[in-house]
Write a protein that holds these residues in place. Structure first.
Motif, mmCIF file in Angstrom:
data_model
loop_
_atom_site.group_PDB
_atom_site.id
_atom_site.type_symbol
_atom_site.label_atom_id
_atom_site.label_comp_id
_atom_site.label_asym_id
_atom_site.label_seq_id
_atom_site.Cartn_x
_atom_site.Cartn_y
_atom_site.Cartn_z
ATOM 1 N N ILE A 1 0.840 -1.203 0.000
ATOM 2 C CA ILE A 1 0.000 0.000 0.000
ATOM 3 C C ILE A 1 0.880 1.260 0.000
ATOM 4 N N PHE A 2 1.919 1.266 0.838
ATOM 5 C CA PHE A 2 2.818 2.419 0.887
ATOM 6 C C PHE A 2 3.552 2.612 -0.438
ATOM 7 N N ASN A 3 3.936 1.511 -1.076
ATOM 8 C CA ASN A 3 4.589 1.593 -2.381
ATOM 9 C C ASN A 3 3.640 2.181 -3.417
ATOM 10 N N GLU A 4 2.396 1.730 -3.400
ATOM 11 C CA GLU A 4 1.393 2.257 -4.331
ATOM 12 C C GLU A 4 1.166 3.749 -4.089
ATOM 13 N N LEU A 5 1.081 4.130 -2.814
ATOM 14 C CA LEU A 5 0.897 5.539 -2.482
ATOM 15 C C LEU A 5 2.099 6.374 -2.935
ATOM 16 N N ALA A 6 3.280 5.843 -2.776
ATOM 17 C CA ALA A 6 4.484 6.554 -3.220
ATOM 18 C C ALA A 6 4.465 6.718 -4.738
ATOM 19 N N SER A 7 4.042 5.688 -5.450
ATOM 20 C CA SER A 7 3.944 5.773 -6.914
ATOM 21 C C SER A 7 2.917 6.819 -7.331
ATOM 22 N N LEU A 8 1.780 6.833 -6.647
ATOM 23 C CA LEU A 8 0.753 7.833 -6.948
ATOM 24 C C LEU A 8 1.248 9.241 -6.666
ATOM 25 N N GLU A 9 1.981 9.389 -5.566
ATOM 26 C CA GLU A 9 2.520 10.702 -5.217
ATOM 27 C C GLU A 9 3.519 11.175 -6.274
ATOM 28 N N GLU A 10 4.365 10.279 -6.757
ATOM 29 C CA GLU A 10 5.325 10.633 -7.810
ATOM 30 C C GLU A 10 4.601 11.013 -9.100
ATOM 31 N N ALA A 11 3.569 10.245 -9.445
ATOM 32 C CA ALA A 11 2.805 10.547 -10.659
ATOM 33 C C ALA A 11 2.124 11.903 -10.536
ATOM 34 N N ALA A 12 1.577 12.194 -9.364
ATOM 35 C CA ALA A 12 0.920 13.490 -9.148
ATOM 36 C C ALA A 12 1.933 14.629 -9.256
ATOM 37 N N ALA A 13 3.121 14.427 -8.730
ATOM 38 C CA ALA A 13 4.160 15.458 -8.815
ATOM 39 C C ALA A 13 4.565 15.692 -10.271
ATOM 40 N N ARG A 14 4.693 14.619 -11.048
ATOM 41 C CA ARG A 14 5.029 14.769 -12.469
ATOM 42 C C ARG A 14 3.923 15.516 -13.207
ATOM 43 N N LEU A 15 2.678 15.174 -12.902
ATOM 44 C CA LEU A 15 1.544 15.860 -13.547
ATOM 45 C C LEU A 15 1.508 17.339 -13.180
ATOM 46 N N ARG A 16 1.791 17.659 -11.918
ATOM 47 C CA ARG A 16 1.845 19.063 -11.517
ATOM 48 C C ARG A 16 2.929 19.801 -12.283
ATOM 49 N N GLY A 17 4.091 19.175 -12.415
ATOM 50 C CA GLY A 17 5.186 19.782 -13.162
ATOM 51 C C GLY A 17 4.812 20.007 -14.618
ATOM 52 N N THR A 18 4.144 19.025 -15.203
ATOM 53 C CA THR A 18 3.704 19.150 -16.592
ATOM 54 C C THR A 18 2.688 20.279 -16.738
ATOM 55 N N ALA A 19 1.773 20.391 -15.787
ATOM 56 C CA ALA A 19 0.759 21.448 -15.841
ATOM 57 C C ALA A 19 1.407 22.824 -15.726
ATOM 58 N N VAL A 20 2.386 22.953 -14.841
ATOM 59 C CA VAL A 20 3.077 24.240 -14.684
ATOM 60 C C VAL A 20 3.811 24.598 -15.971
ATOM 61 N N ALA A 21 4.500 23.621 -16.552
ATOM 62 C CA ALA A 21 5.234 23.868 -17.791
ATOM 63 C C ALA A 21 4.279 24.254 -18.920
ATOM 64 N N ALA A 22 3.140 23.580 -18.993
ATOM 65 C CA ALA A 22 2.153 23.898 -20.031
ATOM 66 C C ALA A 22 1.611 25.311 -19.835
ATOM 67 N N GLY A 23 1.395 25.693 -18.589
ATOM 68 C CA GLY A 23 0.925 27.052 -18.309
ATOM 69 C C GLY A 23 1.931 28.100 -18.741
ATOM 70 N N LYS A 24 3.205 27.835 -18.483
ATOM 71 C CA LYS A 24 4.249 28.778 -18.898
ATOM 72 C C LYS A 24 4.326 28.848 -20.415
ATOM 73 N N GLN A 25 4.210 27.705 -21.074
ATOM 74 C CA GLN A 25 4.247 27.673 -22.536
ATOM 75 C C GLN A 25 3.085 28.467 -23.105
ATOM 76 N N THR A 26 1.905 28.285 -22.512
ATOM 77 C CA THR A 26 0.725 29.008 -22.978
ATOM 78 C C THR A 26 0.904 30.510 -22.801
ATOM 79 N N ASP A 27 1.449 30.921 -21.658
ATOM 80 C CA ASP A 27 1.704 32.347 -21.421
ATOM 81 C C ASP A 27 2.661 32.913 -22.465
#
Length: 69
Positions: free
Chosen positions: A8-34
């Protein structure tokens, strides 16, 4: 039981990493759009300036032609 908790902790860690990558992608996309919006805004401004100059030249040309006629 310990193995299930660890899984369960491993799965949660994987989800947390995926969420962090998605946040980074969203920030980069926002900067690109600007950046794209800023570039397009500058291009529109330049086109409006050129259009205004062209209109002035047309008006001057028409004025000259009327004087010659």
């Amino acid at each position: 039981m310990a193995e299930i908790k660890q899984q369960i902790f491993n799965e949660l860690a994987s989800l947390e990493e995926a969420a962090a990558r998605l946040r980074g992608t969203a920030v980069a996309a926002g900067k690109q759009t600007d950046l794209e919006v800023a570039i397009l805004t500058e291009q529109v401004k330049n086109l409006r300036d050129k259009n205004a100059r062209a209109s002035e030249m047309i008006d001057q040309t028409l004025s000259i032609l009327k004087k010659l006629a």
